[in-house]
Design a protein around this motif. Structure first.
Motif, PDB file in Angstrom:
ATOM      1  N   ASP A 110     -11.734   0.027   6.568  1.00  0.00           N
ATOM      2  CA  ASP A 110     -11.776  -0.096   5.107  1.00  0.00           C
ATOM      3  C   ASP A 110     -11.650   1.249   4.414  1.00  0.00           C
ATOM      4  O   ASP A 110     -11.268   1.323   3.253  1.00  0.00           O
ATOM      5  N   ASN A 168      -2.978  -2.362   3.535  1.00  0.00           N
ATOM      6  CA  ASN A 168      -4.238  -2.896   3.010  1.00  0.00           C
ATOM      7  C   ASN A 168      -5.170  -3.201   4.173  1.00  0.00           C
ATOM      8  O   ASN A 168      -4.759  -3.214   5.339  1.00  0.00           O
ATOM      9  N   ARG A 191      -5.138   2.919   1.020  1.00  0.00           N
ATOM     10  CA  ARG A 191      -4.298   1.732   0.790  1.00  0.00           C
ATOM     11  C   ARG A 191      -3.223   2.091  -0.201  1.00  0.00           C
ATOM     12  O   ARG A 191      -3.341   3.040  -0.959  1.00  0.00           O
ATOM     13  N   HIS A 192      -2.180   1.321  -0.159  1.00  0.00           N
ATOM     14  CA  HIS A 192      -1.130   1.566  -1.133  1.00  0.00           C
ATOM     15  C   HIS A 192      -0.439   0.270  -1.470  1.00  0.00           C
ATOM     16  O   HIS A 192      -0.681  -0.761  -0.836  1.00  0.00           O
ATOM     17  N   LYS A 227      -0.748  -9.957   0.944  1.00  0.00           N
ATOM     18  CA  LYS A 227      -1.937  -9.751   0.116  1.00  0.00           C
ATOM     19  C   LYS A 227      -1.588  -8.893  -1.102  1.00  0.00           C
ATOM     20  O   LYS A 227      -0.931  -7.866  -0.997  1.00  0.00           O
ATOM     21  N   GLY A 228      -2.057  -9.321  -2.247  1.00  0.00           N
ATOM     22  CA  GLY A 228      -1.888  -8.535  -3.462  1.00  0.00           C
ATOM     23  C   GLY A 228      -0.475  -8.547  -3.995  1.00  0.00           C
ATOM     24  O   GLY A 228      -0.154  -7.851  -4.936  1.00  0.00           O
ATOM     25  N   SER A 229       0.417  -9.372  -3.424  1.00  0.00           N
ATOM     26  CA  SER A 229       1.787  -9.349  -3.936  1.00  0.00           C
ATOM     27  C   SER A 229       1.894 -10.184  -5.213  1.00  0.00           C
ATOM     28  O   SER A 229       2.817  -9.980  -5.988  1.00  0.00           O
ATOM     29  N   ALA A 230       0.959 -11.067  -5.402  1.00  0.00           N
ATOM     30  CA  ALA A 230       0.899 -11.895  -6.606  1.00  0.00           C
ATOM     31  C   ALA A 230       2.234 -12.575  -6.892  1.00  0.00           C
ATOM     32  O   ALA A 230       2.779 -12.505  -7.991  1.00  0.00           O
ATOM     33  N   CYS A 255       1.540  -2.623   5.988  1.00  0.00           N
ATOM     34  CA  CYS A 255       1.018  -3.418   4.872  1.00  0.00           C
ATOM     35  C   CYS A 255       0.267  -2.536   3.879  1.00  0.00           C
ATOM     36  O   CYS A 255       0.335  -2.736   2.677  1.00  0.00           O
ATOM     37  N   GLN A 309       6.956  -7.870   1.753  1.00  0.00           N
ATOM     38  CA  GLN A 309       6.918  -9.330   1.847  1.00  0.00           C
ATOM     39  C   GLN A 309       8.181  -9.855   2.512  1.00  0.00           C
ATOM     40  O   GLN A 309       8.129 -10.726   3.389  1.00  0.00           O
TER      41      GLN A 309
END
Lengths: 517, 481
Positions: free
Chosen positions: A512, A346, A516-517, A428-431, A344, A438
């Motif tokens: 944390d 994240n 992340r990418h 998350k963050g795929s908007a 993921c 996904q």
């Protein structure tokens, strides 16, 4: 022999722990099982000594938990002794949130695995000292802050694993030797691939002053490497660690080995030691090679492979006829979700992956322990020969039911919290945009259905319906000593399932920090 | 105390033992073995108090007591002591195969000869002149010819002795011819003078011819491909303690003279690159053949023979590497460390093989079936030895391989390192075969095995050394600084 202490070169921990003894509590944690194993080999009564060591280790872990500073991201209780000047190798240990979670897992599973008594005709010495050595190796690997010892401790744990499967494995001599030789060669070669990757990493990331194995120094150096080199090293590490975690298509050693392994060995390897490969990715590969992890083709490769774990192995699991093979394959399948959490990129995905490592470790240990009791009673785990067991052994049926529900990710169990976090991480963050991650997550969700099919089917065949053909006169009866470990594992699954934050608040600050990418 | 005194002392000890042999009754020949062990142990303790001091007389042009030499003297002594302990355990077999025509067993000389070999190896460690190198080498080889063929009633042993004698003599011939050419090119016998003469030599092709001849002779001594054919047969045929001695002692002696003789070539800018590429080629071939041929072996002594070849490959690879960074360990440190590690783990393996051979009369892998039940200590010792030979971490063998890899990578030998990694992977397979036999298979003969307290103590010391040095290797490296 002179032992020197070294002040750590990377950021100094906020609270420096000064031990009253020359040993840090972490040294004690690793050394206790080793000493107990040596003492057993020298003739101390095996079972009491092993139980004392395992209980003492749980006590030590509780003590560490109380003193642990959850907000801190640098290793705590750190201790370091240089064993070699050039190349720089130090026996260095330290505990941070990520390793803490796995140390807790190891302590709990070890206690439960040590509780299982050997069948007749098996040397108590070998039985208990192997389990203790596997535990010591796993603890050492999770606690080491030096790459050499991280690798070496894992190898140390593998050798008793191989010996136990070969010596006391189930399923006939031929089958046992075949499974044992397969896991030995497979993991041996996997370790060598890993070693090659680690050596490449060490050589390219060491500072100009000389080769070092210190993980913090290497992390700083490796992040500077150019993208292409990072991707190449990451690929080798992914394969090396992947073989150890049965990443598709390097999985074929796992199920036969677990089916053949003596119960404590299966619990220790599937529950704890196998997590080393995932831990290695979280501890070494991801933080050291961020642009390698972010490179598109590696991302896509990992997604394809983990789908192999979840969907292909999931379908293979449905076809299994023996309960041991169902459990072995399901363990391979569930690794796919953990890899998905890592892929993921994240924070929620990483948290989910770590929690799933813990949850899977506890639940598979519980399942193997229960299956071990069944086999000890009846001598077989072929499901079609069972039936209606829940009626005659209600407690056993209840516990197995709970474990099966946990394993397939029903709410209330730790596995559910973890899997839901992984799936959330995938989106998350795929908007609203459906990318490869996904898409993989959507496909992986079908895996839950697959697990439900094989787990519920297994439960139905063994515990429900009319009584099977198996000439079972006595219902599987458990003594209090056999029940306690099962209760401990079940309770852990429920407690963490209802309140995952109990564990995650230790690990979150460290996770944390991962790229992340 | 100058180091050469100890060589004189040991030589006298050997002569005394031979003399005493004539007066000791046939049933009490083992006393000679015990006397030799005590004598060599005292020598080892005295070795710790010798100095690396030199004088100005001509003698010191033949003899150098530098730290490397002292290290190899220590190795030679330790190796000989362990071999003598093994021989004592193995004595019943020797007695059986070496009985005189008139009756009684004749094993007295078997305990005296290693003392001469030990003297030769220690002299060779210090030899820095072509003549002293050759004399010490002959002292070793001639004694070995006798020892390999000692079991005169055993056909395999005789076959091994003939092979070793003929091939050994030929290789010595190559070596002498090479030494003669070297003398012809430089006009010197002292190695440092040869180094000066070779530094900017105009006779490059003649020097390279000398090098080629020397490499043939040396490759035979260290068991490098393509001069390895004698190794499996001789190892299998010789009495097991002799095999251990050949495998460890003869090899370290070969490497110390290789170090001394090749140094002038490696230091010369004209010859360096050719020497290095020859060595790399030898190393690559040795690694490949040694490891691949070992895979299919079913006789454990032959397996150890091929393993000894493959270890020679690792050692040659270290030899052929010139480090680019000052912080990397140099070739001689790496080679010496590797040999020390090799000594510990190989002698440990041979100690177990000795006992098994004495008990079952066989060296086949099947003779090790179920050893874990018959003798947990022996099985555990061989387990530790095998994983150390395979290079598993937390054993001394891992550090040996690690140092070789780091050095070779630093020197830019990518391909030989790739072969070496493949070799290590193969090693993992064939060393674990014996573990499989010991722990997973069931024994055909389940009688427990008893061993003498002395051998038990030796095995325990070797096991502990393998594990402790596998976590903390600094003590050996400190000796080599």
């Amino acid at each position: 022999m002179r032992i020197r202490r070294r002040s750590r070169s990377h950021p100094v921990p906020l609270t420096t722990f000064s031990p009253p003894l020359p040993l840090s509590p972490l040294d004690l944690l690793i050394l206790l099982p080793i000493f107990a194993a040596v003492a057993i080999a020298c003739g101390l009564p095996a079972r009491p000594a092993a139980l004392v060591a395992a209980v003492a280790n749980v006590g030590l872990v509780i003590g560490l938990l109380l003193m642990f500073q959850a907000h801190q991201t640098t290793p705590q209780f750190a201790a370091s002794r240089i064993v070699l000047q050039s190349p720089h190798i130090a026996y260095a240990v330290g505990l941070d949130g990520m390793s803490l979670v796995l140390v807790i897992l190891t302590a709990i599973v070890t206690l439960c695995a040590v509780g299982i008594a050997p069948p007749a005709g098996v040397s108590e010495k070998v039985w208990y000292s192997s389990t203790l050595l596997i535990a010591a190796g796993a603890l050492g690997a999770f606690l080491a802050t030096d790459l050499f010892f991280l690798y070496a401790f894992h190898e140390m744990a593998l050798i008793p694993t191989f010996l136990m499967i070969g010596m006391y494995g189930h399923g006939g001599r031929e089958n046992r030797l075949h499974a044992a030789w397969k896991i030995t060669i497979y993991l041996g070669v996997g370790s060598l691939v890993l070693l090659a990757g680690l050596a490449w990493l060490v050589l390219s990331a060491s500072p100009a002053g000389g080769i070092t194995f210190d993980i913090a120094t290497l992390t700083a150096g490796a992040q500077q490497l150019d993208d292409k080199l990072q991707a190449s090293i990451f690929l080798i590490l992914l394969i090396g660690f992947g073989i150890l975690v049965s990443l598709f298509p390097f999985h074929s050693w796992a199920a036969p080995a677990y089916a053949a392994a003596p119960t404590p060995t299966a619990m220790m390897h599937a529950g704890v030691l196998k997590k080393f490969g995932l831990y290695g990715l979280l501890r070494i590969a991801l933080p050291m090679l961020p642009s390698g992890a972010a490179s598109l083709w590696i991302q896509n490769l990992l997604l394809w492979l983990l789908l192999g774990n979840i969907l292909i192995i999931g379908l293979v699991t449905i076809a299994q006829k023996g309960l041991d093979h169902v459990l072995g394959h399901s363990s391979v399948m569930h690794m796919g979700y953990i890899f998905l959490g890592l892929a993921c990129g994240n924070s929620i995905g990483y948290n989910g992956a770590l929690l799933l490592m813990f949850a899977h470790g506890i639940s598979i240990a519980l399942l193997f322990a229960l299956a071990g009791h069944l086999r000890a009673e009846t001598g077989t785990l072929e499901m079609s020969r069972y039936g209606g067991l829940a009626k005659r052994a209600p407690l056993f049926g209840l516990l197995f039911g709970l474990a099966a529900m946990a394993s397939l990710g029903l709410p209330g169990f730790a596995n559910f919290s973890a899997e839901i976090m992984v799936f959330l991480g995938g989106f998350k963050g795929s908007a609203g945009h459906i990318g490869p991650v996904q898409l993989t997550t959507i496909l992986a969700l079908w895996g839950v259905v697959i697990s439900a099919v094989y787990m519920l089917r297994a439960y139905k065949t063994v515990f429900m319906g009319p009584q099977g053909e198996l000439p079972l006169t006595d219902p599987p009866s458990l003594t209090l000593g056999q029940k306690l470990p099962l209760f401990l594992l079940t309770t852990t699954l429920l407690v963490i399932g209802f309140c995952p934050q109990l564990l995650l608040h230790y690990a979150q600050p460290v996770l944390d920090l991962l790229p992340r990418h | 105390m100058p180091a050469y005194v100890l060589e004189i002392v040991t030589l006298s000890l050997g002569l005394l033992l031979l003399l005493a042999e004539a007066f000791i009754g046939p049933q009490r020949k083992r006393l000679i073995g015990y006397a030799a062990i005590i004598g060599l142990s005292i020598t080892f303790i005295l070795l710790l108090f010798t100095c690396s001091c030199t004088g100005s007389s001509a003698f010191w042009k033949f003899y150098s007591p530098d730290s490397v030499a002292l290290f190899y003297k220590g190795l030679a002594l330790l190796c000989t002591i362990v071999v003598l302990i093994l021989s004592l355990d193995y004595a019943p077999v020797l007695e059986k195969f070496s009985a005189r025509a008139g009756g009684g067993p004749a094993i007295g000389e078997f305990f005296a000869l290693p003392v001469f070999i030990c003297t030769g190896m220690r002299w060779m460690a210090s030899a820095i002149d072509l003549t002293s190198i050759f004399v010490s080498l002959e002292l070793i080889t001639i004694a070995f010819y006798v020892m390999v063929g000692y079991q005169r009633k055993n056909k395999l042993s005789l076959e091994a002795a003939v092979k070793y004698l003929i091939l050994g003599a030929i290789s010595t011939g190559f070596l002498v011819y090479g030494l003669a050419w070297l003398f012809g090119v430089t006009g010197q016998t002292n190695l440092s003078a040869i180094g000066t003469a070779l530094y900017a030599t105009e006779n490059k092709s003649a020097a390279l011819f000398a090098l080629a001849l020397l490499l043939v002779g040396l490759a035979f001594k260290v068991a490098a491909v393509p001069f390895q054919f004698w190794v499996p047969d001789v190892y299998q045929g010789a009495a097991t303690p002799v095999t251990a001695f050949l495998s460890v002692g003869s090899k370290s002696a070969g490497f110390i003279i290789a170090y001394r003789i090749l140094q002038p070539f490696l230091a010369s800018p004209v010859l360096q690159s050719t020497t290095l590429s020859l060595l790399v080629a030898l190393a690559g071939a040795t690694l490949l053949v040694g490891n691949l041929a070992a895979i299919s072996q079913t006789n454990f002594k032959r397996l150890l023979a091929y393993s000894s070849i493959s270890h020679a490959g690792f050692l040659l690879l270290a030899f052929a590497s010139v480090p680019r960074h000052a912080t990397t360990l140099g070739p001689i440190q790496v080679v010496s460390f590797y040999l020390a590690a090799y000594l510990i783990m190989t002698l440990l393996a041979f100690a177990v093989v000795c006992v098994i051979n004495r008990v079952s009369g066989s060296d086949d892998l099947s003779a090790f079936d179920g050893l874990a039940k018959r003798s947990p200590l022996l099985a555990f010792a061989l387990l530790i030895s095998a994983i150390s030979l395979a290079g598993v971490p937390l054993t001394v063998g891992f550090f040996g391989k690690l140092f070789v890899f780091l050095l070779a990578i630093d020197a830019g030998h990518t391909w030989p390192v790739a072969i070496a990694i493949l070799g290590a992977a193969a090693g993992f397979y064939y060393y674990l075969k014996v573990i499989r036999a010991m722990y997973w298979n069931t024994a055909t003969d389940a009688t427990p095995i008893t061993i003498s307290p002395l051998l038990k103590f030796t095995i325990l010391v070797l096991v502990i050394a393998t594990l402790v040095l596998g976590v903390y290797p600094q003590p050996i490296l400190s000796l080599l600084q």
